[in-house]
Design an enzyme around this catalytic site. Structure first.
Site, short mmCIF file in Angstrom:
data_model
loop_
_atom_site.label_atom_id
_atom_site.label_comp_id
_atom_site.label_asym_id
_atom_site.label_seq_id
_atom_site.Cartn_x
_atom_site.Cartn_y
_atom_site.Cartn_z
N ARG A 285 0.83 -1.22 0.00
CA ARG A 285 0.00 0.00 0.00
C ARG A 285 0.85 1.26 0.00
O ARG A 285 1.95 1.26 0.51
CB ARG A 285 -0.89 0.05 1.25
N GLY B 121 -7.64 7.36 -1.67
CA GLY B 121 -7.98 6.76 -2.96
C GLY B 121 -7.19 7.27 -4.15
O GLY B 121 -7.50 6.93 -5.28
N MET C 143 -3.85 6.88 -4.75
CA MET C 143 -2.74 6.03 -5.20
C MET C 143 -3.16 4.57 -5.16
O MET C 143 -4.27 4.24 -4.79
CB MET C 143 -1.52 6.31 -4.36
N GLU D 47 -18.19 48.90 1.38
CA GLU D 47 -18.63 47.80 0.51
C GLU D 47 -18.42 48.11 -0.96
O GLU D 47 -18.85 47.37 -1.84
CB GLU D 47 -20.10 47.42 0.80
N CYS E 96 -20.16 42.74 8.37
CA CYS E 96 -21.56 42.33 8.50
C CYS E 96 -22.08 41.65 7.25
O CYS E 96 -23.26 41.36 7.12
CB CYS E 96 -22.44 43.52 8.87
#
Ligand code: PEP
Ligand code: MG
Length: 906
Positions: free
Chosen positions: A98, A107, A109, A778, A864
């Site tokens: 492994r 998942g 290799m 803003e 905010c």
């Protein structure tokens, strides 16, 4: 001496340790550690990550030569411990090979199992186990895996078919069977022969029979898989450097399917669903690991108490249970005792709930893996607090153990798990506001109110929502819209209410006239049941039962603990006394944004508001505003009262005016009559208010600057409310906020209006009150010129919804049309309206804060926008040195926890 490249483990000894992840990979280091603390794991060895780098420098042959002696010795070490021999016919040792990098790359290799089998060994294994099917099935899996991974036969693209799968299908078809496990021993033998023939045909070589030749092929294939496409892509995404390399772990195979004294299972040191401190899990006698998860056989419970609980739920009698589904505690008492002892040991060692895999081979217990277990939000809180009380971890660790976003699960209703597993998903939208909702479909706000009054539960389905829908949204279980992003009206308002909402579900075809909605071919009518999950964005057909959330004592204890470490304050975005009270309950220490526009949409107020907008001149507007004033003043009184002693930031009117005017004939006729003007006049006014790009149009302080009477009225209402409460002995801390400032002069003009109206009011009343005047930041220009603005403004509040919109140039309300594609193509990693873009928008926040404080050192700065309740954004705000974040009431606990974590991590 040449450097060490191979580290062995087994039988309570190991050359590696847990802290050697960089050299041995996560898996190798963990297996070594388990050995050292006396947990039996199948013996094996790990080839270091440094060899991976050497492999890419020197190539296959040179690396094999470098490793040969050490690997042969390590195999001999396994042989001694397992009392078997690699490649031997009568007593074969089989191994797994492994990968394992320092950071988990699930998942990505390759892995090879059952290595060491050939045509003779498989016969030996049959004799040894007395199980021909097991031996031949292991062999055919091995040839297939090895062929795919090592010999390069795995298809490189989706169109090609795996040659082995093709052969399996052919053989199954010829034998007339559907499932793999229906194949007989003879069929499996035929498969192996055909597999090997395919290998010969493709590669021109025979399938390797020598165990060592197989091993070298597998080791190098794992190194090769470090550079496969998906691994490279994954590393890029996660920022893992290529130079780290992968380790290779070779380990003896153990089998749980060698008869009645063998078994396999999965277990947890605590309950992953509830957090209860109760060992639990499932096992199967005479089975392989995948049988437990595959659902072909019913797994049995490990503990007696778990087994009894399971039987009660499944309606199985005690007699049947103990005979057919005995717990491991009953069926294998000695193994169970050892398993229990070792799971406690592992949890004590790692100081967290463990998720473990084990196999019993002929009466001997082996652990294959242990890791910190995944868990629900409720379990996460309970386990962290229990571990703290049990003295296993300290306060800071307990706080860091809880993922802030997981708290959401505790605050909103959730779907019943069993009901959900049977529900059909119709489509998916954006997870705009968490929770679960189920109810009958209605399309209009007044229907929602009517049906609700009749005792029905409804879900409002709309193309998009507007402030007019507020009353309907309030009584609906949830809101589903076809358009709009995460900061669309529906999303923002729903989050504020703590109401479930899925927005931007593009597959919805709504026909308001027919009162139907078509979703990918399914037509639902008004009154049909629909269910939505605001945490995942999923939309289900029909009714799915929900469960209410319950707040535990552990939750409030965790919150108190968080406050002990927090520096950043948490305020809330609230526009009603009710929302303000909810937020206070969740621990908000002020209101960071009170959006006054939402206050104009109820009953008589909307009429007066429309009158104001549709008025011919300033005189007409003043008359209408005078009607609104007492309502506004009352609203503010309620909110100030709910927030006694805490600051309340009230924002002056912001949205484009056309949102307020009636767009339907009935509403227009009503206004014509009420105002004594012609219908044509009203229609022409409505028309003239429409803008091509309302988000960049006549809104924000552009309204106050063109219609100063609105600002005057609102100032009077805010300060008038505060003065009345002063008389009642109630402390208020009002902060008046100018929206959408881009140029300092816009702010200065508004400030003049506010201050002079305030002075007039104070003179009339003969008393005064302290208040601050500040602005939202803003618009990028405001951030860039923040030093100029801070010379006048007493506080800044970053409106990162608009700031994101204007920095990216993405319309807040239309992002749903391209966001999914951008996310899929990884052009964007996340929705920037949900997670603050620290590199772009965040730099504007940082710069504006610094520039602002350069001229006004005590400038109070907060945020905010919707990001104020998102953990990574909250942590960023802490780093930048903001004073507070403000978020919707139901996100307050999340922000409090994230703020504490930011302080602890610093
Ligand atoms: C913002 O722009 O971030 C903000 C809070 O204001 P609104 O969402 O009301 O435009
Ligand atoms: Mg804004």
């Amino acid at each position: 001496m040449d450097k060490k490249r191979v580290y062995t483990f087994g039988n309570g000894q190991a050359e590696g340790r847990a802290d050697m992840k960089n050299l041995l990979g996560g898996k190798g280091a963990n297996l070594a550690e388990m050995n050292l603390i006396g947990v039996p794991v199948p013996p094996g060895f790990t080839i270091t990550t440094e060899v991976c780098t050497e492999y890419y420098e020197l190539g296959h042959n040179k690396v094999v030569a470098l490793l040969k002696k050490e690997v042969e010795q390590a195999i001999a070490h396994i042989e001694t411990l397992m009392r078997s021999k690699f490649g031997d016919v009568e007593n074969p040792l089989l191994v797994s090979v492994r990968s394992g990098a320092r950071a988990s790359m699930p998942g990505m290799m390759d892995t090879i199992l059952n290595l060491g089998l050939n045509d003779e060994v498989v016969e030996g294994l049959t004799r040894k186990t007395g199980n021909a099917r097991f031996a031949w099935d292991s062999y055919r899996r091995f040839v297939q895996m090895y062929g795919d991974v090592v010999l390069g036969m795995k298809p490189s693209n989706k169109e090609e078919i795996d040659p082995f799968e093709e052969i399996i299908e052919e053989v199954k078809h010829a034998k007339g069977v559907k499932l793999d496990n229906e194949l007989k021993v003879e069929d499996l033998k035929e498969l192996v022969a055909k597999f090997k023939a395919a290998v010969k045909e493709r590669t021109g070589k025979d399938f390797p029979a020598s165990a060592f030749e197989q091993l070298w092929g597998a080791v190098c294939a794992v190194f090769n898989s470090w550079m496969n496409e998906r691994a490279i892509l994954y590393r890029k995404m996660e920022g893992i450097p290529d130079e780290w390399g992968t380790a290779v772990t070779v380990q003896a195979m153990v089998f749980g399917n060698m008869g009645e004294t063998s078994a396999t299972g999965v277990c947890f040191s605590r309950d992953a669903g509830t957090g209860e401190d109760l060992f639990n899990g499932e096992y199967l006698i005479n089975a392989q690991g995948e049988d437990v998860v595959a659902g072909i056989r019913t797994p049995q419970q490990i503990t007696l108490i778990g087994s009894q609980r399971w039987a009660a739920l499944a309606g199985v009698s005690e007699e049947t249970r103990s005979k057919c589904y005995p717990s491991m505690e009953e069926a294998m008492p000695e193994i169970y005792a050892e398993l229990d002892r070792l799971q406690t040991k592992l949890e004590n060692h790692y100081r967290d709930m463990q998720d473990m895999e084990f196999t019993v081979q002929e009466g001997k217990l082996w652990f294959l893996q242990t890791r910190n277990g995944k868990r629900t939000g409720a379990a996460m809180v309970k386990i962290a607090m229990d571990l703290l009380h049990q003295g296993m971890i300290d306060e800071k660790t307990a706080i860091l153990r809880v993922e802030p976003n997981k708290l959401d699960e505790l605050l909103h209703p959730v779907f019943d798990k069993i009901a959900l597993s049977q529900a059909t998903v119709l489509t998916r939208g954006l997870p705009a506001s968490p929770g679960a909702a189920t109810g009958q479909i209605v399309f209009f706000a007044d229907d929602a109110a009517e049906w609700h009054a009749a005792g029905k539960k409804v879900v409002m389905v709309r193309l998009e929502t507007s402030p007019e829908d507020l009353a309907g949204m309030q009584v609906a279980q949830g809101i589903l819209t076809a358009r709009g992003g995460m900061t669309s009206h529906a999303a923002v308002v729903a989050r504020g209410m703590g109401k479930c909402c899925v927005s931007g579900a593009g597959a919805l075809n709504i026909d308001y006239k027919a009162r139907t909605v078509e979703i990918d071919g399914t037509v639902l009518k008004e009154g049909d049941f629909i269910s939505i999950n605001g945490s995942t964005g999923e939309v289900y057909q029909g009714k799915v039962e929900t469960r209410a959330a319950e707040l535990s004592g552990d939750f409030s204890e965790l919150m108190k603990l968080a406050d002990k470490y927090t520096k950043l304050q948490v305020r809330t975005n609230a526009d009603t006394p009710h929302d303000a009270a909810v937020a206070r309950n969740f621990g908000a220490v002020g209101i960071g944004l009170c959006r006054t526009e939402h206050m104009f949409f109820e009953g008589e107020k909307i009429k007066a508001m429309r009158e104001m907008i549709l008025a011919v001149d300033a005189e007409g507007r003043r008359k209408a505003l005078a009607k609104i004033l007492p309502y506004q003043q009352d609203d503010f009184k309620g909110i100030f009262k709910a927030m006694q002693g805490y600051p309340v930031t009230v924002r002056l009117l912001d949205p484009p005016l056309h949102e307020f005017v009636p767009h339907d004939l009935k509403g227009q006729e009503e206004m014509a009559e009420a105002m004594g003007v012609t219908l044509a006049y009203i229609q022409q006014r409505v028309e003239s208010l429409c803008e091509h790009n309302p988000m960049l149009g006549h809104r924000g302080c552009r309204l106050g600057n063109t219609y100063p009477e609105i600002t005057q009225m609102q100032t009077r209402a805010i300060l008038g409310a505060a003065l009345e409460l002063k008389k009642e002995g109630i402390t208020t801390i009002p902060e008046i906020m100018v929206p959408l400032t881009g140029i300092v002069y816009e702010f200065n003009e508004q400030e003049k209006v506010i201050r002079s109206e305030a002075e007039a009011l104070f003179a009339e009343k003969g008393t005064r009150i302290e208040f601050k005047v500040g602005t939202m930041i803003e618009i990028p220009r405001a951030a860039l010129t923040a030093n100029k603005i801070a010379a006048s403004a007493e506080f800044f509040s970053f409106g990162t919804n608009d700031l994101t919109q204007m920095t990216f140039g993405y319309s807040r309300d239309d992002i749903a049309s391209f966001l999914p594609v951008y996310l899929e193509k990884k052009i964007l990693k996340v929705d920037p309206f949900q997670v603050l873009d620290q590199n772009g928008v965040g730099q504007l926040v940082r710069m504006a804060t610094e520039k602002g404080r350069s001229v006004r050192p005590d400038l109070k700065c907060g945020i905010c926008g919707e990001h104020g309740g998102e953990p990574s954004s909250v942590k960023f705000c802490h780093k930048v040195g903001l004073n507070y974040v403000s978020c919707s009431p139901f996100r307050v606990p999340i922000a409090r926890l994230a703020a504490a974590q930011a302080a602890i991590e610093e």
